[in-house]
Motif scaffolding. Sequence first.
Motif, mmCIF file in Angstrom:
data_model
loop_
_atom_site.group_PDB
_atom_site.id
_atom_site.type_symbol
_atom_site.label_atom_id
_atom_site.label_comp_id
_atom_site.label_asym_id
_atom_site.label_seq_id
_atom_site.Cartn_x
_atom_site.Cartn_y
_atom_site.Cartn_z
ATOM 1 N N GLU A 1 -2.075 -0.162 16.214
ATOM 2 C CA GLU A 1 -1.609 1.178 15.828
ATOM 3 C C GLU A 1 -0.414 1.087 14.878
ATOM 4 O O GLU A 1 -0.327 1.863 13.911
ATOM 5 N N ALA A 2 0.489 0.147 15.136
ATOM 6 C CA ALA A 2 1.669 0.008 14.282
ATOM 7 C C ALA A 2 1.280 -0.428 12.864
ATOM 8 O O ALA A 2 1.799 0.098 11.872
ATOM 9 N N VAL A 3 0.361 -1.381 12.772
ATOM 10 C CA VAL A 3 -0.077 -1.834 11.450
ATOM 11 C C VAL A 3 -0.816 -0.710 10.729
ATOM 12 O O VAL A 3 -0.669 -0.535 9.512
ATOM 13 N N GLY A 4 -1.601 0.083 11.476
ATOM 14 C CA GLY A 4 -2.287 1.217 10.874
ATOM 15 C C GLY A 4 -1.320 2.234 10.304
ATOM 16 O O GLY A 4 -1.522 2.767 9.207
ATOM 17 N N GLU A 5 -0.247 2.504 11.030
ATOM 18 C CA GLU A 5 0.764 3.440 10.529
ATOM 19 C C GLU A 5 1.492 2.867 9.316
ATOM 20 O O GLU A 5 1.816 3.604 8.372
ATOM 21 N N ALA A 6 1.753 1.558 9.341
ATOM 22 C CA ALA A 6 2.390 0.919 8.184
ATOM 23 C C ALA A 6 1.474 0.985 6.969
ATOM 24 O O ALA A 6 1.930 1.234 5.838
ATOM 25 N N PHE A 7 0.193 0.778 7.194
ATOM 26 C CA PHE A 7 -0.792 0.864 6.112
ATOM 27 C C PHE A 7 -0.800 2.268 5.517
ATOM 28 O O PHE A 7 -0.799 2.439 4.290
ATOM 29 N N LEU A 8 -0.778 3.274 6.387
ATOM 30 C CA LEU A 8 -0.754 4.664 5.920
ATOM 31 C C LEU A 8 0.511 4.938 5.111
ATOM 32 O O LEU A 8 0.458 5.621 4.075
ATOM 33 N N ALA A 9 1.634 4.420 5.558
ATOM 34 C CA ALA A 9 2.895 4.632 4.843
ATOM 35 C C ALA A 9 2.833 4.033 3.440
ATOM 36 O O ALA A 9 3.299 4.654 2.467
ATOM 37 N N VAL A 10 2.244 2.841 3.310
ATOM 38 C CA VAL A 10 2.120 2.216 1.995
ATOM 39 C C VAL A 10 1.176 3.026 1.113
ATOM 40 O O VAL A 10 1.417 3.206 -0.089
ATOM 41 N N VAL A 11 0.081 3.534 1.704
ATOM 42 C CA VAL A 11 -0.860 4.366 0.941
ATOM 43 C C VAL A 11 -0.165 5.611 0.405
ATOM 44 O O VAL A 11 -0.304 5.973 -0.773
ATOM 45 N N LEU A 12 0.595 6.284 1.262
ATOM 46 C CA LEU A 12 1.296 7.499 0.834
ATOM 47 C C LEU A 12 2.336 7.187 -0.237
ATOM 48 O O LEU A 12 2.508 7.956 -1.194
ATOM 49 N N ALA A 13 3.050 6.068 -0.078
ATOM 50 C CA ALA A 13 4.024 5.668 -1.094
ATOM 51 C C ALA A 13 3.324 5.353 -2.417
ATOM 52 O O ALA A 13 3.827 5.694 -3.500
ATOM 53 N N HIS A 14 2.170 4.722 -2.331
ATOM 54 C CA HIS A 14 1.380 4.402 -3.525
ATOM 55 C C HIS A 14 0.953 5.675 -4.250
ATOM 56 O O HIS A 14 1.091 5.780 -5.478
ATOM 57 N N LEU A 15 0.458 6.662 -3.491
ATOM 58 C CA LEU A 15 0.042 7.934 -4.083
ATOM 59 C C LEU A 15 1.228 8.688 -4.684
ATOM 60 O O LEU A 15 1.121 9.273 -5.772
ATOM 61 N N ALA A 16 2.361 8.672 -3.964
ATOM 62 C CA ALA A 16 3.552 9.342 -4.483
ATOM 63 C C ALA A 16 4.035 8.677 -5.768
ATOM 64 O O ALA A 16 4.481 9.361 -6.710
ATOM 65 N N LEU A 17 3.951 7.355 -5.833
ATOM 66 C CA LEU A 17 4.364 6.634 -7.031
ATOM 67 C C LEU A 17 3.487 7.005 -8.219
ATOM 68 O O LEU A 17 3.990 7.269 -9.324
ATOM 69 N N ILE A 18 2.175 7.059 -7.986
ATOM 70 C CA ILE A 18 1.254 7.418 -9.070
ATOM 71 C C ILE A 18 1.521 8.846 -9.539
ATOM 72 O O ILE A 18 1.567 9.127 -10.749
ATOM 73 N N ALA A 19 1.704 9.767 -8.587
ATOM 74 C CA ALA A 19 1.961 11.166 -8.949
ATOM 75 C C ALA A 19 3.277 11.304 -9.708
ATOM 76 O O ALA A 19 3.349 11.994 -10.735
ATOM 77 N N GLY A 20 4.328 10.643 -9.207
ATOM 78 C CA GLY A 20 5.634 10.744 -9.854
ATOM 79 C C GLY A 20 5.625 10.163 -11.259
ATOM 80 O O GLY A 20 6.141 10.779 -12.202
#
Length: 254
Positions: A160-179
Amino acid sequence: MNASTSLGSAHSTTTTAPRTRRIVDAPTRVFHWLFALSFLGAYLTADGERFRLLHVTLGYTLAGLLTFRVLYGIWGPPQARLSLMLRKLAAGPRWLKSLATTASDGSLAGINWRQGQNLLMALAVVALLVLVLPLTLSGYATFNEWGDFLGGDWVEELHEAVGEAFLAVVLAHLALIAGLSILRRKNLAQPMLSGRTEGPGPDLARNNHLLLASLVLVAVLAYWAWEWQQSPNGLISAGAWSSATSDRHHDDDD
């Protein structure tokens, strides 16, 4: 006649599509979207037992896609090589040092922002690929109840912890692309859709490798179909659908 010809030529010039070049080949794009779809589906089906087989199947898909990406990153074309991303990461300390030096002088004009963008994008991609291994291994251990032999629920908690970390990286990746898309006034997600970007210059991806991309897609779909056939009630049983539907109706009534 000459005037109309000139007008027609001017009109055709103004309506000519801007020049583009291919920078992402088809196998990389297919991998990207299958990878994103598999993680999204696995994350949404993580809780409860109703969609457990679907969750596990999507997790195995992530592992298979990771294997393909590593092999393609080793023996694939130059623009898809993992060594290219590693070189971008290796240049990170030097770029950060130049950033600190330039910022201390009170001027940001000399900063190579494109290199910084490439560094952050490469860091996000490498982080996602690295996290897939502990994510799928801990998921496999959880599914086979290895925690009973290893003691405690730490295997499931790790998953579960790795899954949440994976989600956090995905969201950061999307935010970086959008920004960056907003700052540069350019859709940086477009190359993952069409493979092409506007601008002069030669194609970085000289060959689209459409056949290989089709084989990857067919392999994933065939695996999903095989898992569906192997499951007694399918990956999504009728009971799971009816339970989910009743829960939704219950929420609507509330």
